[in-house]
Design an enzyme around this catalytic site. Structure first.
Site, PDB file in Angstrom:
ATOM      1  N   CYS A  76     -18.306   6.830  -7.609  1.00 33.77           N
ATOM      2  CA  CYS A  76     -17.699   7.987  -8.268  1.00 33.77           C
ATOM      3  C   CYS A  76     -18.508   8.494  -9.450  1.00 33.77           C
ATOM      4  O   CYS A  76     -18.301   9.621  -9.906  1.00 33.77           O
ATOM      5  CB  CYS A  76     -16.283   7.641  -8.722  1.00 33.77           C
ATOM      6  SG  CYS A  76     -15.151   7.211  -7.377  1.00 33.77           S
ATOM      7  N   GLY A 109     -10.196   9.840 -11.281  1.00 39.23           N
ATOM      8  CA  GLY A 109     -10.262   8.575 -10.567  1.00 39.23           C
ATOM      9  C   GLY A 109      -8.922   7.975 -10.210  1.00 39.23           C
ATOM     10  O   GLY A 109      -8.831   7.129  -9.330  1.00 39.23           O
ATOM     11  N   GLY A 110      -7.874   8.389 -10.880  1.00 39.03           N
ATOM     12  CA  GLY A 110      -6.538   7.859 -10.642  1.00 39.03           C
ATOM     13  C   GLY A 110      -5.655   8.206 -11.816  1.00 39.03           C
ATOM     14  O   GLY A 110      -6.143   8.527 -12.906  1.00 39.03           O
ATOM     15  N   LEU A 163       0.829  -1.205   0.000  1.00 39.18           N
ATOM     16  CA  LEU A 163       0.000   0.000   0.000  1.00 39.18           C
ATOM     17  C   LEU A 163       0.864   1.256   0.000  1.00 39.18           C
ATOM     18  O   LEU A 163       0.588   2.218  -0.731  1.00 39.18           O
ATOM     19  CB  LEU A 163      -0.931  -0.006   1.214  1.00 39.18           C
ATOM     20  CG  LEU A 163      -1.882   1.186   1.325  1.00 39.18           C
ATOM     21  CD1 LEU A 163      -2.870   1.211   0.171  1.00 39.18           C
ATOM     22  CD2 LEU A 163      -2.625   1.172   2.662  1.00 39.18           C
TER      23      LEU A 163
END
Length: 388
Positions: free
Chosen positions: A163, A314-315, A59
């Site tokens: 989202c 979103g990324g 992570l």
């Protein structure tokens, strides 16, 4: 649903609405004051979990390469209840959303109403959305009461679309406005999105530690609220500002993607489940709605570069993938990149914040494509037009 495309000889000039147009008359975005960066998330995570755990190492590796410099979070980041040995309970998470979310939503709504020159007492409909709370009565009812929105206002609260929610709310509001036009009634619709994602970080980390799997929610999501006011022609006056016209919308689900994105409830809050295929699937879902919207609105010769884009941040993989797939210049996604870099992904709020940011940037294109993705995998896309 599409309106006829205007044959303006100067496609760079803003347009006035016609008798059938729906108009976004005001926008507002509200962020918590506290900003955190990747180092703050790392310190928060290792305070509660072993830094040597393989899942946490994975992570933290992602955390260092998101491209996000700062995210907005509510004061719970330092709340002792969120730093006990066990994560907060679902009841505490719900109470935190209602405390912080209502205030953020109210502030965002006031900004949008003031930007519209429309009082809360004149709102005829309210369409709200959230992915980070599921209690009843919905947070929208509390916000409506505190704003002084009439008790007879027609309200809709959307949930379960993650989202994609901000644009889904705008799509639903557009349908309500068109129905009111058909009935000869005014529509002045408050659209509201609110997400308090940080209240679920402990739940996300706890679930990852027990399953030994990496969930990327803790390194991407932020808190905030955004609001729009949408009017039909009967809801407008000569002094009402005109920001964007809503020309058309598209929504659809990519087959076979039901398990690729989910926001699942646990005993301590919600946890994001996201497969590695989501960026590819999201980018792959763009061509059909884009082509449908331009062809349905007499814009057959238009290409993606003829539009500014309000893309959901979103990324980094989704943003870069969209730019490559649609062959867009950096300027087309300037607002998306700015929100992503400085505020991260605020779920349903994010794309509305991008649209709010876009309107203050130098006008490059008359028409705008707004697009977001959510569980399903759901794609929402709207064709907007700059007005005044």
């Amino acid at each position: 649903m599409g309106a006829t495309h205007s044959k303006d000889e100067n496609p760079s000039s803003p347009q006035r609405e016609n008798e059938h147009d729906l108009v976004i008359t005001g926008l507002g975005t509200e962020w918590p004051c506290k900003l955190i960066g990747p180092d703050a998330l790392r310190d928060y995570a290792v305070k509660h979990h072993s830094a040597d755990a393989p899942w946490l190492q994975g992570l933290l590796k992602i955390n260092a390469h998101t491209g996000i410099e700062s995210r907005a979070v509510v004061d719970l980041w330092n709340d002792p209840r969120w730093h006990r040995e066990d994560p907060p309970t679902a009841e505490e998470v719900d109470a935190a959303f209602r405390h912080y979310g209502v205030q953020l939503s109210k502030n965002g709504a006031v900004k949008a109403l003031n930007d519209s020159n429309i009082p809360a007492s004149s709102i005829t409909h309210m369409v709200s959305v959230t992915a980070t709370n599921a209690g009843s009565p919905g947070y929208d009812q509390t916000v409506a009461r505190e704003l002084g929105i009439p008790l007879g206002t027609e309200r809709i609260l959307l949930h379960g679309i993650g989202c994609a929610g901000g644009l889904a709310a705008l799509r639903v509001a557009s349908s309500l406005a068109r129905a009111a036009t058909y009935q000869g009634k005014p529509a002045r619709i408050l659209i509201l999105a609110c997400e308090i994602c940080s209240i679920h970080i402990r739940a996300e980390l706890h679930a990852a530690s027990t399953s030994e799997t990496v969930g990327i929610g803790p390194v991407l999501f932020s808190d905030g609220a955004a609001a729009l006011v949408l009017c039909n022609p009967a809801g407008l006056s000569e002094t009402t500002p005109r920001r964007f016209g809503v020309v058309d919308s598209w929504t659809g689900i990519t087959p076979g993607t039901h398990e690729d994105m989910a926001y699942k409830v646990t005993g301590h809050g919600c946890r994001l489940s996201l497969s590695k295929h989501v960026p590819r699937l999201a980018v792959g879902s763009l061509q059909e709605p884009f082509r449908t919207l331009v062809e349905s609105n007499s814009m057959q010769n238009a290409s993606p570069v003829d539009f500014d884009w309000a893309l959901h941040p979103g990324g980094i993989a989704i943003i870069k993938g969209t730019q490559k797939a649609m062959e867009l210049p950096d300027t087309a996604l300037e607002a998306t990149n700015e929100i992503y870099r400085t505020r991260g992904n605020a779920s349903s709020v994010a794309v509305l914040a991008v649209l709010d940011k876009l309107r203050f940037m130098e006008m490059r294109k008359r028409d705008v494509i707004a697009c977001s993705f959510g569980p399903g995998l759901t794609t929402e896309m709207l064709l907007l037009r700059r007005l005044r």
